[in-house]
Design a protein around this motif. Sequence first.
Motif, PDB file in Angstrom:
ATOM      1  N   GLY A  11     -17.080  -6.933   5.303  1.00  0.00           N
ATOM      2  CA  GLY A  11     -16.273  -5.926   6.008  1.00  0.00           C
ATOM      3  C   GLY A  11     -16.481  -4.569   5.363  1.00  0.00           C
ATOM      4  N   TYR A  12     -15.421  -3.791   5.319  1.00  0.00           N
ATOM      5  CA  TYR A  12     -15.512  -2.447   4.743  1.00  0.00           C
ATOM      6  C   TYR A  12     -16.076  -2.486   3.325  1.00  0.00           C
ATOM      7  CZ  TYR A  12     -12.974   0.326   8.145  1.00  0.00           C
ATOM      8  OH  TYR A  12     -12.613   1.008   9.256  1.00  0.00           O
ATOM      9  N   VAL A  39     -22.274 -12.941   2.068  1.00  0.00           N
ATOM     10  CA  VAL A  39     -21.854 -14.052   2.932  1.00  0.00           C
ATOM     11  C   VAL A  39     -20.716 -13.606   3.829  1.00  0.00           C
ATOM     12  CG1 VAL A  39     -21.106 -16.462   3.011  1.00  0.00           C
ATOM     13  CG2 VAL A  39     -22.333 -15.625   1.015  1.00  0.00           C
ATOM     14  N   PRO A  41     -18.959 -14.956   7.918  1.00  0.00           N
ATOM     15  CA  PRO A  41     -19.173 -15.767   9.124  1.00  0.00           C
ATOM     16  C   PRO A  41     -19.812 -14.948  10.236  1.00  0.00           C
ATOM     17  CG  PRO A  41     -16.865 -15.878   8.390  1.00  0.00           C
ATOM     18  CD  PRO A  41     -17.541 -14.868   7.535  1.00  0.00           C
ATOM     19  N   LEU A  51     -10.784  -0.819  17.281  1.00  0.00           N
ATOM     20  CA  LEU A  51     -10.509  -1.980  18.137  1.00  0.00           C
ATOM     21  C   LEU A  51      -9.557  -1.636  19.289  1.00  0.00           C
ATOM     22  CD1 LEU A  51     -10.252  -5.004  15.663  1.00  0.00           C
ATOM     23  CD2 LEU A  51     -12.124  -4.405  17.196  1.00  0.00           C
ATOM     24  N   ARG A  81     -18.952 -19.417   5.930  1.00  0.00           N
ATOM     25  CA  ARG A  81     -17.623 -19.144   5.396  1.00  0.00           C
ATOM     26  C   ARG A  81     -17.575 -19.689   3.973  1.00  0.00           C
ATOM     27  NH1 ARG A  81     -13.135 -17.663   8.245  1.00  0.00           N
ATOM     28  NH2 ARG A  81     -14.184 -17.904  10.236  1.00  0.00           N
ATOM     29  N   CYS A 118     -14.524  -9.876  -1.716  1.00  0.00           N
ATOM     30  CA  CYS A 118     -13.828  -8.966  -0.787  1.00  0.00           C
ATOM     31  C   CYS A 118     -13.695  -9.582   0.618  1.00  0.00           C
ATOM     32  CB  CYS A 118     -14.547  -7.626  -0.733  1.00  0.00           C
ATOM     33  SG  CYS A 118     -16.334  -7.754  -0.558  1.00  0.00           S
ATOM     34  N   PHE A 138      -4.596  -9.305  16.366  1.00  0.00           N
ATOM     35  CA  PHE A 138      -5.406  -8.150  16.782  1.00  0.00           C
ATOM     36  C   PHE A 138      -6.171  -7.626  15.572  1.00  0.00           C
ATOM     37  CE2 PHE A 138      -6.351  -3.896  18.372  1.00  0.00           C
ATOM     38  CZ  PHE A 138      -6.726  -4.198  19.660  1.00  0.00           C
ATOM     39  N   TYR A 180       0.026   0.310  12.369  1.00  0.00           N
ATOM     40  CA  TYR A 180      -0.924   0.971  13.262  1.00  0.00           C
ATOM     41  C   TYR A 180      -1.646   0.017  14.200  1.00  0.00           C
ATOM     42  CZ  TYR A 180      -3.534   0.752   8.807  1.00  0.00           C
ATOM     43  OH  TYR A 180      -4.041   0.373   7.604  1.00  0.00           O
ATOM     44  N   ASN A 278      -6.503 -13.135   2.344  1.00  0.00           N
ATOM     45  CA  ASN A 278      -7.264 -14.274   2.853  1.00  0.00           C
ATOM     46  C   ASN A 278      -6.953 -15.519   2.005  1.00  0.00           C
ATOM     47  OD1 ASN A 278      -9.425 -16.099   3.405  1.00  0.00           O
ATOM     48  ND2 ASN A 278     -10.554 -14.387   4.274  1.00  0.00           N
ATOM     49  N   LEU A 280      -8.528 -17.909   1.198  1.00  0.00           N
ATOM     50  CA  LEU A 280      -9.639 -18.344   0.350  1.00  0.00           C
ATOM     51  C   LEU A 280      -9.320 -18.126  -1.133  1.00  0.00           C
ATOM     52  CD1 LEU A 280     -12.606 -19.115  -0.293  1.00  0.00           C
ATOM     53  CD2 LEU A 280     -13.248 -16.782   0.321  1.00  0.00           C
ATOM     54  N   ALA A 311     -12.010  -5.675  -4.447  1.00  0.00           N
ATOM     55  CA  ALA A 311     -11.386  -4.463  -3.883  1.00  0.00           C
ATOM     56  C   ALA A 311     -10.967  -4.764  -2.450  1.00  0.00           C
ATOM     57  CB  ALA A 311     -12.374  -3.292  -3.907  1.00  0.00           C
ATOM     58  N   GLY A 312     -10.286  -3.796  -1.838  1.00  0.00           N
ATOM     59  CA  GLY A 312      -9.893  -3.933  -0.429  1.00  0.00           C
ATOM     60  C   GLY A 312      -8.599  -4.698  -0.266  1.00  0.00           C
ATOM     61  N   ASP A 313      -8.395  -5.234   0.942  1.00  0.00           N
ATOM     62  CA  ASP A 313      -7.129  -5.897   1.283  1.00  0.00           C
ATOM     63  C   ASP A 313      -6.807  -7.095   0.392  1.00  0.00           C
ATOM     64  OD1 ASP A 313      -7.116  -4.096   3.319  1.00  0.00           O
ATOM     65  OD2 ASP A 313      -6.927  -5.545   4.957  1.00  0.00           O
ATOM     66  N   VAL A 365      -3.934   8.801  10.819  1.00  0.00           N
ATOM     67  CA  VAL A 365      -4.017   9.252  12.213  1.00  0.00           C
ATOM     68  C   VAL A 365      -3.936   8.024  13.108  1.00  0.00           C
ATOM     69  CG1 VAL A 365      -5.390  11.337  11.794  1.00  0.00           C
ATOM     70  CG2 VAL A 365      -6.551   9.171  12.084  1.00  0.00           C
TER      71      VAL A 365
HETATM   72  C1  LIG Z   1      -6.561  -2.998  14.641  1.00  0.00           C
HETATM   73  C2  LIG Z   1      -6.653  -2.407  13.263  1.00  0.00           C
HETATM   74  C3  LIG Z   1      -6.617  -1.021  13.119  1.00  0.00           C
HETATM   75  C4  LIG Z   1      -6.701  -0.457  11.846  1.00  0.00           C
HETATM   76  N1  LIG Z   1      -6.654   0.908  11.737  1.00  0.00           N
HETATM   77  C5  LIG Z   1      -6.726   1.470  10.520  1.00  0.00           C
HETATM   78  C6  LIG Z   1      -6.654   2.892  10.380  1.00  0.00           C
HETATM   79  O1  LIG Z   1      -6.523   3.622  11.374  1.00  0.00           O
HETATM   80  N2  LIG Z   1      -6.740   3.418   9.135  1.00  0.00           N
HETATM   81  C7  LIG Z   1      -6.878   2.631   8.010  1.00  0.00           C
HETATM   82  O2  LIG Z   1      -6.945   3.168   6.889  1.00  0.00           O
HETATM   83  N3  LIG Z   1      -6.946   1.289   8.104  1.00  0.00           N
HETATM   84  C8  LIG Z   1      -6.870   0.677   9.325  1.00  0.00           C
HETATM   85  N4  LIG Z   1      -6.917  -0.686   9.423  1.00  0.00           N
HETATM   86  C9  LIG Z   1      -7.025  -1.523   8.198  1.00  0.00           C
HETATM   87  C10 LIG Z   1      -8.461  -1.649   7.691  1.00  0.00           C
HETATM   88  O3  LIG Z   1      -9.328  -1.997   8.738  1.00  0.00           O
HETATM   89  C11 LIG Z   1      -8.524  -2.678   6.558  1.00  0.00           C
HETATM   90  O4  LIG Z   1      -7.650  -2.262   5.527  1.00  0.00           O
HETATM   91  C12 LIG Z   1      -9.938  -2.806   5.990  1.00  0.00           C
HETATM   92  O5  LIG Z   1     -10.762  -3.387   6.966  1.00  0.00           O
HETATM   93  C13 LIG Z   1      -9.967  -3.655   4.710  1.00  0.00           C
HETATM   94  O6  LIG Z   1     -11.292  -3.819   4.278  1.00  0.00           O
HETATM   95  P1  LIG Z   1     -11.765  -5.167   3.563  1.00  0.00           P
HETATM   96  O7  LIG Z   1     -13.215  -5.000   3.255  1.00  0.00           O
HETATM   97  O8  LIG Z   1     -10.850  -5.498   2.446  1.00  0.00           O
HETATM   98  O9  LIG Z   1     -11.553  -6.303   4.653  1.00  0.00           O
HETATM   99  P2  LIG Z   1     -12.289  -6.488   6.071  1.00  0.00           P
HETATM  100  O10 LIG Z   1     -12.853  -5.213   6.558  1.00  0.00           O
HETATM  101  O11 LIG Z   1     -11.319  -7.203   6.927  1.00  0.00           O
HETATM  102  O12 LIG Z   1     -13.498  -7.433   5.723  1.00  0.00           O
HETATM  103  C14 LIG Z   1     -13.343  -8.765   5.292  1.00  0.00           C
HETATM  104  C15 LIG Z   1     -14.605  -9.527   5.662  1.00  0.00           C
HETATM  105  O13 LIG Z   1     -14.565 -10.807   5.036  1.00  0.00           O
HETATM  106  C16 LIG Z   1     -15.055 -11.768   5.939  1.00  0.00           C
HETATM  107  N5  LIG Z   1     -14.516 -13.074   5.556  1.00  0.00           N
HETATM  108  C17 LIG Z   1     -13.289 -13.572   5.805  1.00  0.00           C
HETATM  109  N6  LIG Z   1     -13.186 -14.809   5.300  1.00  0.00           N
HETATM  110  C18 LIG Z   1     -14.374 -15.092   4.719  1.00  0.00           C
HETATM  111  C19 LIG Z   1     -14.883 -16.221   4.017  1.00  0.00           C
HETATM  112  N7  LIG Z   1     -14.139 -17.324   3.825  1.00  0.00           N
HETATM  113  N8  LIG Z   1     -16.153 -16.179   3.566  1.00  0.00           N
HETATM  114  C20 LIG Z   1     -16.913 -15.076   3.754  1.00  0.00           C
HETATM  115  N9  LIG Z   1     -16.478 -13.968   4.406  1.00  0.00           N
HETATM  116  C21 LIG Z   1     -15.221 -13.984   4.863  1.00  0.00           C
HETATM  117  C22 LIG Z   1     -14.556 -11.283   7.297  1.00  0.00           C
HETATM  118  O14 LIG Z   1     -15.321 -11.835   8.354  1.00  0.00           O
HETATM  119  C23 LIG Z   1     -14.731  -9.781   7.176  1.00  0.00           C
HETATM  120  O15 LIG Z   1     -15.985  -9.361   7.613  1.00  0.00           O
HETATM  121  C24 LIG Z   1      -6.830  -1.289  10.688  1.00  0.00           C
HETATM  122  C25 LIG Z   1      -6.866  -2.676  10.837  1.00  0.00           C
HETATM  123  C26 LIG Z   1      -6.773  -3.237  12.104  1.00  0.00           C
HETATM  124  C27 LIG Z   1      -6.806  -4.736  12.242  1.00  0.00           C
END
Ligand SMILES: Cc1cc2nc3c(=O)[nH]c(=O)nc-3n(C[C@H](O)[C@H](O)[C@H](O)COP(=O)(O)OP(=O)(O)OC[C@H]3O[C@@H](n4cnc5c(N)ncnc54)[C@H](O)[C@@H]3O)c2cc1C
Length: 442
Positions: A11-12, A39, A41, A51, A81, A118, A138, A180, A278, A280, A311-313, A365
């Motif tokens: 992801g991000y 890695v 999915p 989205l 996964r 992440c 969503f 949001y 997650n 996991l 890092a991240g969520d 925003v």
């Molecule tokens: C509809 C929506 C709108 C949003 N709007 C905003 C906004 O306007 N501003 C803002 O700051 N934030 C926004 N966010 C939040 C932002 O998108 C997240 O905080 C950000 O994506 C977090 O990044 P990440 O890399 O931690 O996780 P993610 O980007 O969610 O990436 C996680 C990745 O891990 C993969 N994964 C999951 N499980 C496994 C596994 N078991 N094995 C391998 N891979 C796996 C997933 O497929 C995914 O690709 C929004 C979120 C949503 C849902």
Amino acid sequence: MSEHVLIVGGGYVGMYTALQLRRKMRRRLRDGQLKITLVDPQSYMTYQPFLPEAAAGNLEPRHVVVSLRRVLPGVTILNGRVTGIDHALREATVRVVERGEDEPEEIRTVSYDLLVFCPGSISRTLPIPGLAEHGIGFKTVAEAIFLRNHVLRQLDIAASTTDAETRRRALTFVFVGGGYAGVEALAELEDMARDACEYYPDLDAKEMRWVLVEASDRILPEVGVDMGKWTVDALRRRGIDVRLQTLLKSAENLDLVLSDGEEFGTGTLVWTAGVRPNPLVKETDLPLDDKDRVKATAELTVEGVDNAFTAGDIAAVPDLTKPGEFCAPNAQHAVRQAKVLGDNVVAALRGGQLKAYKHAYAGSVASLGLHKGVAQVYGIKLRGLPAWFMHRTYHLSRLPTLNRKARVTADWTLALFFKREVVSLGTLERPREEFKLATKKY
Ligand SMILES: Cc1cc2nc3c(=O)[nH]c(=O)nc-3n(C[C@H](O)[C@H](O)[C@H](O)COP(=O)(O)OP(=O)(O)OC[C@H]3O[C@@H](n4cnc5c(N)ncnc54)[C@H](O)[C@@H]3O)c2cc1C
């Protein structure tokens, strides 16, 4: 000797970290001294803030995702996964991309030297009767496309049925959770459905009932208290029923019961009441905090563990601008953390100094439909058209790759001249239905 970096999640954080590593370690990658495996999915990274616009038909869904293989040449993309990590052994178990219910699973063990963990977050649900059976989240492009088709299908149903209750249900749309994701999704889809009603002579847009159920006394905390209040008023002026300090108690058979005592049937229940790490994380030997986030240091290493970054969520990263607090799970932090994380992984591989992540949240925003929005960034408050314009320019500037920026700009430009599509292609989810009918013996 070759070193192997394993990135869990594309992801991000995962994608931006891999981009940064590729850029800075190009020579080592080319000479085979470094291997990077990512890695996920999915074979793409989803730009989640777009989205809601994809669901509303303002953007082509393919344009809000970025192909990992295309932007990360030289990085091994493994579609699967991760089901467990034994970091002490430096091993991850991967269930290779799901092939179908009846097919045997393929489990692979991937050994590595350095881990970047992440996998983000998932929808935070509650044990509400009927929610698991009838609700939808969503967070993914599949959910956004499904919802678009589903909402349009509800209009088709309402316009075609002679049963008053079926019509009422079909025209009732309920979203639970006022962050949001929920507010933008509801506002964009309502806007689209209102436009679509123009093509249904038997439907009056006023007949639709859009309900936002929020447990706390405010919505959109990301844009601040004042702008959150303004958003409640703006949505109510549009006829949207915003219920604050209200809980969903039951959703059995899509007959909803709210904590304020109201009961009604709906055809649509969208659950956007926050996220949780997650699951996991529980299948790893990484240290977790009381909210099941991976304990991280300000340098984005996993606390007390060698050769592991996060890092991240998924991560509890200390917010150095607010001592004692942790960075909120949002894209603003995720993208910036990924850059520092990438640099720190490079430093770790070269024996250099790691640097700390520090960023003060700048505000947010949000779009509320075509030409409508709300924003608060660096203390500047914007409403309506200026906020919507800012939402679009900000996210366009953040969208990865020139290719995607160009395509999104083209989508928006075309939308200036042509009305949006109002066709439900929900049958795409059941492609064999017609053929099965054709093969039936009469
Ligand atoms: C509809 C929506 C709108 C949003 N709007 C905003 C906004 O306007 N501003 C803002 O700051 N934030 C926004 N966010 C939040 C932002 O998108 C997240 O905080 C950000 O994506 C977090 O990044 P990440 O890399 O931690 O996780 P993610 O980007 O969610 O990436 C996680 C990745 O891990 C993969 N994964 C999951 N499980 C496994 C596994 N078991 N094995 C391998 N891979 C796996 C997933 O497929 C995914 O690709 C929004 C979120 C949503 C849902």
